[in-house]
Design an enzyme around this catalytic site. Sequence first.
Site, mmCIF file in Angstrom:
data_model
loop_
_atom_site.group_PDB
_atom_site.id
_atom_site.type_symbol
_atom_site.label_atom_id
_atom_site.label_comp_id
_atom_site.label_asym_id
_atom_site.label_seq_id
_atom_site.Cartn_x
_atom_site.Cartn_y
_atom_site.Cartn_z
ATOM 1 C CG ASP B 33 1.899 -3.608 2.339
ATOM 2 O OD1 ASP B 33 2.420 -4.722 2.201
ATOM 3 O OD2 ASP B 33 1.748 -2.790 1.401
ATOM 4 C CG HIS B 34 -2.432 -1.085 8.341
ATOM 5 N ND1 HIS B 34 -3.636 -1.218 8.974
ATOM 6 C CD2 HIS B 34 -1.684 -0.312 9.154
ATOM 7 C CE1 HIS B 34 -3.635 -0.535 10.105
ATOM 8 N NE2 HIS B 34 -2.471 0.024 10.232
#
Lengths: 130, 164
Positions: B33-34
């Site tokens: 997600d990052h």
Amino acid sequence: MVASRNEVFEKVRVVLTDALGVDEEEVRAESTLQRDLGAESIDFLDIVFRLEREFSIKIPKGELFPDDVLNNPDYVSGERMTATGLAKLRAAMPHADFSKFEKDPRVSEMPELFTVNTIVNYVESKLKAA
Amino acid sequence: MRWIWIDRFVEFVSRERASAVKNVTLAEDHLHDHFPGYPVMPASLVIEGMAQTAGLLVGEARGFAEKVILAKIRRAEFTEHAVPGDQLRYDAVIESLDDRAAVTFGTVYKNGALMGYVDLIFSHLDKAETPPDMPRENFVFTDQFIDLLAPFGIRRGTRTSDHG
């Protein structure tokens, strides 16, 4: 040779700029650490460590920022410091300017004692004594 | 929850310095997600890795008697990202240590090359200062955390002078 007051001030200014993340221009002799420069409690410890390193001095606990007097409930009545408390604080902080605070020693006004000048005075006295 | 952001200590000199490594891997959920399609280890977790390396160094110096709390990030500067496949090394040095607090200087390397600096202040939260709603046990230094130092013969209750 003992550093001049101006030299001490410039070094203190760098210490505060680094410790508090403020701009150099914000750090003036009369700036208060908390209200003007946004210092929080842990920053006081950081400032002590940085001063020790910068000036090669040892700052015993409570000498620059006498928290034992500041946080002692025996020295407070209502929202003001008692005469005894004020006398203790004066004795503990010969490097601070009490002229304004002593007229209205409200606890909430204590941060006014912690100015850049207070630190410069303290460092000067330490360097002279060394 | 297991909140351990270092994989192994590679050097530990009591009261002086410690080095730990961290292998960044796509098995870490958060990297997906990052950021989606561009996994980068968050800088905050690089700081956490250094805080764990330096925090164990500081805690061990006083026999894990006190709760050592990260009180201030004095400096955190990174020149590069860490991505899956990279190995980070956290070198922490104790700059000063007393009853009140400890200051550590840290250098982060990525695959052997300089990646940045993380300087920290830890404060010692002793029993007198611990707020009543805080757990009495030492929640900072769990057994799992201290086990990281087992290869150096360090365990809870070991006299620090035995492995200086």
